[in-house]
Write a protein that holds these residues in place. Structure first.
Motif, PDB file in Angstrom:
ATOM      1  N   HIS A  18      59.175  48.781  41.712  1.00 54.87           N
ATOM      2  CA  HIS A  18      58.878  48.346  43.139  1.00 54.87           C
ATOM      3  C   HIS A  18      59.974  47.760  43.989  1.00 54.87           C
ATOM      4  CE1 HIS A  18      56.243  47.525  46.539  1.00 54.87           C
ATOM      5  NE2 HIS A  18      56.771  46.193  46.674  1.00 54.87           N
ATOM      6  N   LEU A  19      60.678  46.888  43.343  1.00 58.68           N
ATOM      7  CA  LEU A  19      62.231  46.262  43.930  1.00 58.68           C
ATOM      8  C   LEU A  19      63.065  47.912  44.247  1.00 58.68           C
ATOM      9  CD1 LEU A  19      63.804  44.264  44.575  1.00 58.68           C
ATOM     10  CD2 LEU A  19      64.865  44.259  42.218  1.00 58.68           C
ATOM     11  N   LEU A  20      63.134  48.711  43.392  1.00 60.52           N
ATOM     12  CA  LEU A  20      64.025  49.993  43.437  1.00 60.52           C
ATOM     13  C   LEU A  20      63.430  50.460  44.956  1.00 60.52           C
ATOM     14  CD1 LEU A  20      66.040  52.049  42.981  1.00 60.52           C
ATOM     15  CD2 LEU A  20      64.458  53.065  41.474  1.00 60.52           C
ATOM     16  N   VAL A  21      62.257  50.784  45.036  1.00 61.32           N
ATOM     17  CA  VAL A  21      61.646  51.338  46.079  1.00 61.32           C
ATOM     18  C   VAL A  21      61.748  50.661  47.461  1.00 61.32           C
ATOM     19  CG1 VAL A  21      59.547  52.355  47.082  1.00 61.32           C
ATOM     20  CG2 VAL A  21      59.973  52.883  44.831  1.00 61.32           C
ATOM     21  N   GLU A  22      61.663  49.446  47.211  1.00 61.97           N
ATOM     22  CA  GLU A  22      61.807  48.429  48.310  1.00 61.97           C
ATOM     23  C   GLU A  22      63.124  48.528  48.820  1.00 61.97           C
ATOM     24  OE1 GLU A  22      60.593  44.596  47.222  1.00 61.97           O
ATOM     25  OE2 GLU A  22      58.532  44.631  48.351  1.00 61.97           O
ATOM     26  N   SER A  23      64.127  48.316  47.901  1.00 54.83           N
ATOM     27  CA  SER A  23      65.514  48.629  48.486  1.00 54.83           C
ATOM     28  C   SER A  23      66.057  49.868  48.971  1.00 54.83           C
ATOM     29  CB  SER A  23      66.642  48.363  47.242  1.00 54.83           C
ATOM     30  OG  SER A  23      66.234  47.052  46.539  1.00 54.83           O
ATOM     31  N   LEU A  24      65.390  51.222  48.526  1.00 59.54           N
ATOM     32  CA  LEU A  24      65.457  52.217  48.936  1.00 59.54           C
ATOM     33  C   LEU A  24      64.768  52.361  50.303  1.00 59.54           C
ATOM     34  CD1 LEU A  24      64.842  54.742  45.959  1.00 59.54           C
ATOM     35  CD2 LEU A  24      67.109  54.269  46.968  1.00 59.54           C
ATOM     36  N   ASP A  25      63.895  51.843  50.714  1.00 60.55           N
ATOM     37  CA  ASP A  25      63.082  51.745  51.742  1.00 60.55           C
ATOM     38  C   ASP A  25      63.939  51.112  53.082  1.00 60.55           C
ATOM     39  OD1 ASP A  25      60.871  52.741  53.382  1.00 60.55           O
ATOM     40  OD2 ASP A  25      60.183  50.725  53.382  1.00 60.55           O
ATOM     41  N   ARG A  26      64.465  50.001  52.500  1.00 60.13           N
ATOM     42  CA  ARG A  26      65.306  49.175  53.508  1.00 60.13           C
ATOM     43  C   ARG A  26      66.518  49.868  53.858  1.00 60.13           C
ATOM     44  NH1 ARG A  26      64.461  43.583  52.794  1.00 60.13           N
ATOM     45  NH2 ARG A  26      65.935  43.181  54.707  1.00 60.13           N
TER      46      ARG A  26
END
Length: 183
Positions: free
Chosen positions: A116-124
């Motif tokens: 989830h942290l990876l996807v949030e970072s990519l999304d931001r």
């Protein structure tokens, strides 16, 4: 991995031959993509091939000095666990080493949080990340993955630190993101 089994990004922390990598991807596709959406996000991966082990065999005999460094690999079978999460058309999959599971060093909830942290970072970073961002901007995606994971271990838990790092890298390289990707 996409819903259709296409690998969009792969990061290997052990050494495998190309045929072993293809087998692992095929096995993961069969295990993850065929599961019902209501089932858990964790599945055992039995008979996972172990990575290549490089060992030096030494001898004091002068005749065998040319054979001091002999490479060999073992294909010992082990039981790992795949932890995955689906985001729109993409599956993000982590493979947890079976030995770290047996010793209690890693758990599935931490792996889900890392995904989830990876996807949030990519999304931001990309604004609204999609499959095309992973395909066409793969160097930046690998940079984010490398900031989060080092040698297969979780290294950074702050999304802001990761984003500052990649923005600093972008500015040093002279890359400016267009207004669409700034958020």
């Amino acid at each position: 991995m996409s819903r259709h089994g296409k690998v969009r990004l792969a990061k290997w922390f052990e050494s495998f031959t190309q045929s072993e990598k293809q087998r692992i991807v095929r096995d993961m596709m069969n295990l993850v993509l065929l599961r019902d959406l209501s089932w858990s996000n964790s599945v055992d991966y039995v008979d996972a091939p172990a990575g290549q082990r490089v060992t030096a065999l030494g001898s004091s005999d002068a005749k065998s000095s040319s054979q001091d460094a002999t490479r060999f690999h073992t294909l010992a079978q082990r039981e790992d666990r795949l932890v995955y999460r689906r985001y729109a058309a993409l599956y993000i999959i982590l493979c947890i080493d079976g030995t770290s599971l047996a010793t209690g060093q890693t758990n599935e909830l931490l792996a889900l949080d890392m995904i989830h942290l990876l996807v949030e970072s990519l999304d931001r970073y990309f604004g609204n990340v999609c499959e095309l961002d992973l395909i066409f901007n793969f160097p930046n995606v690998y940079y984010i993955v490398d900031d989060l994971f080092m040698a297969g271990e979780f290294q950074e838990s702050s999304r802001e630190v990761v984003l500052r790092s990649i923005h600093a890298s972008d500015s040093m390289a002279g890359q400016e993101r267009d207004d669409k990707h700034k958020s």
